[in-house]
Design an enzyme around this catalytic site. Structure first.
Site, short mmCIF file in Angstrom:
data_model
loop_
_atom_site.label_atom_id
_atom_site.label_comp_id
_atom_site.label_asym_id
_atom_site.label_seq_id
_atom_site.Cartn_x
_atom_site.Cartn_y
_atom_site.Cartn_z
CG HIS A 102 -1.94 1.25 1.13
ND1 HIS A 102 -2.87 1.17 0.48
CD2 HIS A 102 -1.84 2.27 1.84
CE1 HIS A 102 -3.66 2.19 0.56
NE2 HIS A 102 -3.14 3.13 1.39
CB SER A 103 0.81 4.33 0.28
OG SER A 103 1.27 5.63 -0.13
CG MET A 104 7.26 3.33 1.06
SD MET A 104 7.97 3.52 2.57
CE MET A 104 9.52 2.80 2.38
CB SER A 130 -3.22 -1.22 -2.20
OG SER A 130 -4.03 -0.50 -1.68
#
Length: 277
Positions: A102-104, A130
């Site tokens: 997720h993200s990073m 994500s």
């Protein structure tokens, strides 16, 4: 499972990098490695253990500077972090696995998949990215990793992922700011190397109200692979994982099941554009 250099094969490193959040009650059919967002730890996925099937091993990825790795210096480059994690995978059991980030974490999982491919290692049956647009097209308009503390903390408050009480505790902030800044620097400065496209299916998850990641940026993940790619949208903002966990995990289980069946039958999965339930 993996053909890696000797220096990478470190059970001790694997023990620090990977936190087993769920031990399946039966022999696992699948390992799910979950990579957190900037500032997050392996434990942010702990609630998923009560939702995932009992034959799935849930493994949280721990970045340097937190959890059992609290004494380690933070890493501020996605490629170096991914290389360390790929090395730690050397002693993973030889069963199918998937990467969720997720993200990073999405960028790190993507970079891991490329490094695994370059090494000729076994690849994940599915890459789930994500809360982040495609690595080759996303850009950060206003990077904050080098901003003054008040501006940086303002960004954290806007993201609404860090508990407000934490941001009001100077002594705690002094401890966590180095790895928070390192995570943001890693994500904001990552530029993927020019390489052949991946040959694994990708599913991109996004929040319908996420101000930072558009559906178009999620759709662009299709340009990163020669295999099928699909997009799933969920109610919520950038941290829809926290506001709709049952919804997200239910969709994730369907995607993993489809990918697992396809890998067993040696057929490329045709990821359906089903709406989350």
């Amino acid at each position: 499972m993996f053909s890696l250099e000797t220096r990478d094969r470190s059970p001790e490193m694997a023990g620090r990098c990977f936190v087993r959040l769920q031990e399946p009650s039966i022999p696992p059919r699948l390992q799910l490695y979950c990579l957190p967002y900037a500032g997050g730890s392996a434990r942010v996925f702990q609630s998923w253990r009560d939702i995932l099937p009992h034959d799935t091993a849930l493994i949280g990825v721990e970045y340097p500077g937190r959890g059992r790795r609290i004494s380690e210096r933070a890493i501020d480059r996605i490629d170096i972090l991914a290389s360390q994690l790929v090395g730690a995978l050397a002693d993973a059991p030889p069963i199918p696995y998937a990467l969720f980030g997720h993200s990073m974490g999405a960028l790190t999982a993507f970079e891991m998949a490329h490094q695994l491919s370059n090494r000729g290692a076994s690849l994940p049956i599915l890459l789930i990215v994500s809360g982040h647009g495609a690595a080759s097209v996303s850009s950060v308009d206003n990077p904050v990793h080098a901003s003054p503390d008040d501006e940086f903390l303002g960004r954290l408050r806007k993201l609404n992922a860090t508990p407000p009480e934490v941001l009001e505790m100077p002594e705690l902030l002094e401890l966590i700011m180095p790895f928070l800044r390192a995570d943001f620097r890693a994500a904001e400065t990552y530029v993927p190397a020019k390489r052949p496209k991946l040959d694994i299916p990708i599913v991109a998850y996004g929040g319908l109200l996420d101000p930072d990641v558009s559906r178009a940026e999620l759709l662009a993940w299709a340009n990163e692979t020669t295999a099928p790619c699909a997009v799933r949208m969920f109610p919520g903002d950038h941290f829809f994982l926290q506001t709709a966990p049952d919804n997200v995990v239910g969709t994730l289980v369907r995607d993993l099941t489809q990918a697992l069946h396809a890998s067993v039958s040696r057929v490329t999965p045709g990821l359906s554009q089903c709406a989350p339930q």
